[in-house]
Design a protein around this motif. Structure first.
Motif, PDB file in Angstrom:
ATOM      1  N   LEU A  51      40.629 -76.035 -60.349  1.00 31.37           N
ATOM      2  CA  LEU A  51      41.086 -76.037 -61.733  1.00 31.37           C
ATOM      3  C   LEU A  51      42.595 -75.873 -61.731  1.00 31.37           C
ATOM      4  O   LEU A  51      43.152 -75.313 -60.777  1.00 31.37           O
ATOM      5  N   PRO A  52      43.286 -76.333 -62.776  1.00 34.90           N
ATOM      6  CA  PRO A  52      44.720 -76.037 -62.867  1.00 34.90           C
ATOM      7  C   PRO A  52      44.936 -74.528 -62.779  1.00 34.90           C
ATOM      8  O   PRO A  52      44.131 -73.747 -63.287  1.00 34.90           O
ATOM      9  N   ARG A  53      46.020 -74.127 -62.120  1.00 34.27           N
ATOM     10  CA  ARG A  53      46.238 -72.711 -61.869  1.00 34.27           C
ATOM     11  C   ARG A  53      46.208 -71.887 -63.143  1.00 34.27           C
ATOM     12  O   ARG A  53      45.616 -70.801 -63.169  1.00 34.27           O
TER      13      ARG A  53
ATOM     14  N   TYR B 297      43.614 -68.837 -63.681  1.00 34.69           N
ATOM     15  CA  TYR B 297      44.088 -67.471 -63.876  1.00 34.69           C
ATOM     16  C   TYR B 297      43.634 -66.906 -65.212  1.00 34.69           C
ATOM     17  O   TYR B 297      43.321 -65.712 -65.320  1.00 34.69           O
ATOM     18  N   ASP B 298      43.580 -67.744 -66.227  1.00 35.34           N
ATOM     19  CA  ASP B 298      43.077 -67.282 -67.517  1.00 35.34           C
ATOM     20  C   ASP B 298      41.599 -66.924 -67.428  1.00 35.34           C
ATOM     21  O   ASP B 298      41.151 -65.914 -68.002  1.00 35.34           O
ATOM     22  N   ARG B 299      40.839 -67.723 -66.684  1.00 34.38           N
ATOM     23  CA  ARG B 299      39.417 -67.425 -66.504  1.00 34.38           C
ATOM     24  C   ARG B 299      39.237 -66.111 -65.739  1.00 34.38           C
ATOM     25  O   ARG B 299      38.335 -65.321 -66.055  1.00 34.38           O
ATOM     26  N   ILE B 300      40.085 -65.877 -64.755  1.00 39.34           N
ATOM     27  CA  ILE B 300      40.015 -64.626 -63.998  1.00 39.34           C
ATOM     28  C   ILE B 300      40.296 -63.439 -64.908  1.00 39.34           C
ATOM     29  O   ILE B 300      39.569 -62.445 -64.906  1.00 39.34           O
ATOM     30  N   ASN B 301      41.352 -63.532 -65.711  1.00 40.46           N
ATOM     31  CA  ASN B 301      41.707 -62.426 -66.616  1.00 40.46           C
ATOM     32  C   ASN B 301      40.581 -62.139 -67.604  1.00 40.46           C
ATOM     33  O   ASN B 301      40.244 -60.978 -67.863  1.00 40.46           O
TER      34      ASN B 301
ATOM     35  N   LYS C 124      43.025 -57.590 -62.152  1.00 38.96           N
ATOM     36  CA  LYS C 124      43.362 -58.965 -62.525  1.00 38.96           C
ATOM     37  C   LYS C 124      44.359 -59.558 -61.537  1.00 38.96           C
ATOM     38  O   LYS C 124      44.192 -60.693 -61.064  1.00 38.96           O
ATOM     39  N   GLN C 125      45.407 -58.805 -61.233  1.00 38.97           N
ATOM     40  CA  GLN C 125      46.440 -59.294 -60.319  1.00 38.97           C
ATOM     41  C   GLN C 125      45.874 -59.543 -58.926  1.00 38.97           C
ATOM     42  O   GLN C 125      46.122 -60.592 -58.320  1.00 38.97           O
TER      43      GLN C 125
END
Length: 303
Positions: free
Chosen positions: A200-202, A206-210, A263-264
């Motif tokens: 996926l685009p980064r 990252y939004d999905r991870i958050n 998250k990080q």
């Protein structure tokens, strides 16, 4: 039908990329089972923080290597290779295909290629290295591994001190990185392997991870980790999502700070996962959000 005509579909990629949904859709289309290649979802006590498939997802498709062991039991990539080959024998006894799904790159490599025998670590060196870590802390350990074994560090789960200690003790004992014993002479497997990497685009990933971490907290991650405090010294719990909350319980950071760290660290881990999987020339990359994903995967197997 000969054993050699069997097919193992590997669904790999970074955390939160949608591997579970893709694997379930593929397994349902093929009427087969899924083997998890996640080094933490196999533990019964670790559910929310490992993003296990939901009860409905587990009911939709039979899964192997989920909830099979207590958190007190340590498993290695070699253990996984042995177990997964056994699962495949069971699946292939009645089915033409099987699906392997997960983000633990070494487990996937172990099943697909096998593991080389590796020399033993000098126990005295291991003890001295562990003593240095206890005296100087995780940041010292991370820096030492990055300096002495950059090959390992490039894709390592750097919040996991047990794995860092093993790698550092190994290179100090043998003079070689542990990564050189991740089979360079692949074993022959009596089945065809098709590797699919999901990307996926980064910014989307990252939004999905958050959002996933926020959902974990809503679902009760804090309570799950609190219940595991008596076992926090175990290697299995020195991992993202658990280590940060243990620090919070010890008063080293606020709850909000712990969540931000999760998250990080998860984003950092996803980056390292992509570094690992990108090195696999056999991996075919597809967009995880492609509506025709399963159709495209099946097309690859008939090409």
């Amino acid at each position: 039908m000969t054993t050699a005509s069997k097919i193992l579909y590997v669904i790999a990629g970074p955390t939160a990329s949608g591997k579970t949904a893709a694997a379930i859709a593929l397994a349902q289309r093929l009427d087969t089972c899924i083997i998890s290649a996640d080094s933490r979802q196999c533990y019964r006590e670790m559910t929310i923080g490992t993003a296990k498939p939901t009860a409905n997802e587990l009911a939709a498709v039979k899964h192997y290597f989920i909830d099979e062991f207590p958190v007190t039991q340590e498993l290695t990539a070699a253990d996984f290779e042995r177990l997964a080959l056994g699962y495949l024998n069971e699946i292939f006894a009645t089915r033409h295909t099987a699906v392997l799904c997960g983000g633990t790159g070494l487990y996937i490599k172990a099943l697909c290629e096998g593991l080389d025998a590796m020399p033993a670590t000098d126990p005295d060196i291991a003890l001295r290295t562990e003593a240095e870590y206890k005296e100087n802390g995780i940041e010292w350990l991370q820096q030492a591994v990055e300096t002495e074994d950059p090959e390992f560090y490039e894709t390592a789960e750097v919040q996991n001190p047990a794995r860092l200690l093993r790698a550092l003790s190994f290179i100090r004992s043998t003079g070689k990185s542990i990564v050189h014993y991740r089979s360079h002479t692949p074993k022959e497997r009596p089945f065809r392997i098709i590797k699919i990497g999901l990307e996926l685009p980064r910014e989307v990933l990252y939004d999905r991870i958050n959002r996933r971490v926020a959902m974990m907290m809503t679902e009760g991650l804090e309570s799950e980790v609190r219940g595991l405090i008596p076992y926090k010294h175990l290697k299995n719990l020195q991992t993202v999502g658990y280590a940060e909350l243990f620090e919070h319980f010890e008063g080293k950071c606020t709850l909000a700070e712990a969540v931000d760290k999760i998250k990080q660290h998860t984003r950092n881990y996803a980056k390292r996962q992509m570094t690992w999987f990108r090195k696999d020339a056999e991996m075919t990359w597809l967009r995880a959000d492609d509506e025709q994903l399963v159709t495209k995967i099946l097309a690859i197997s008939t090409a």
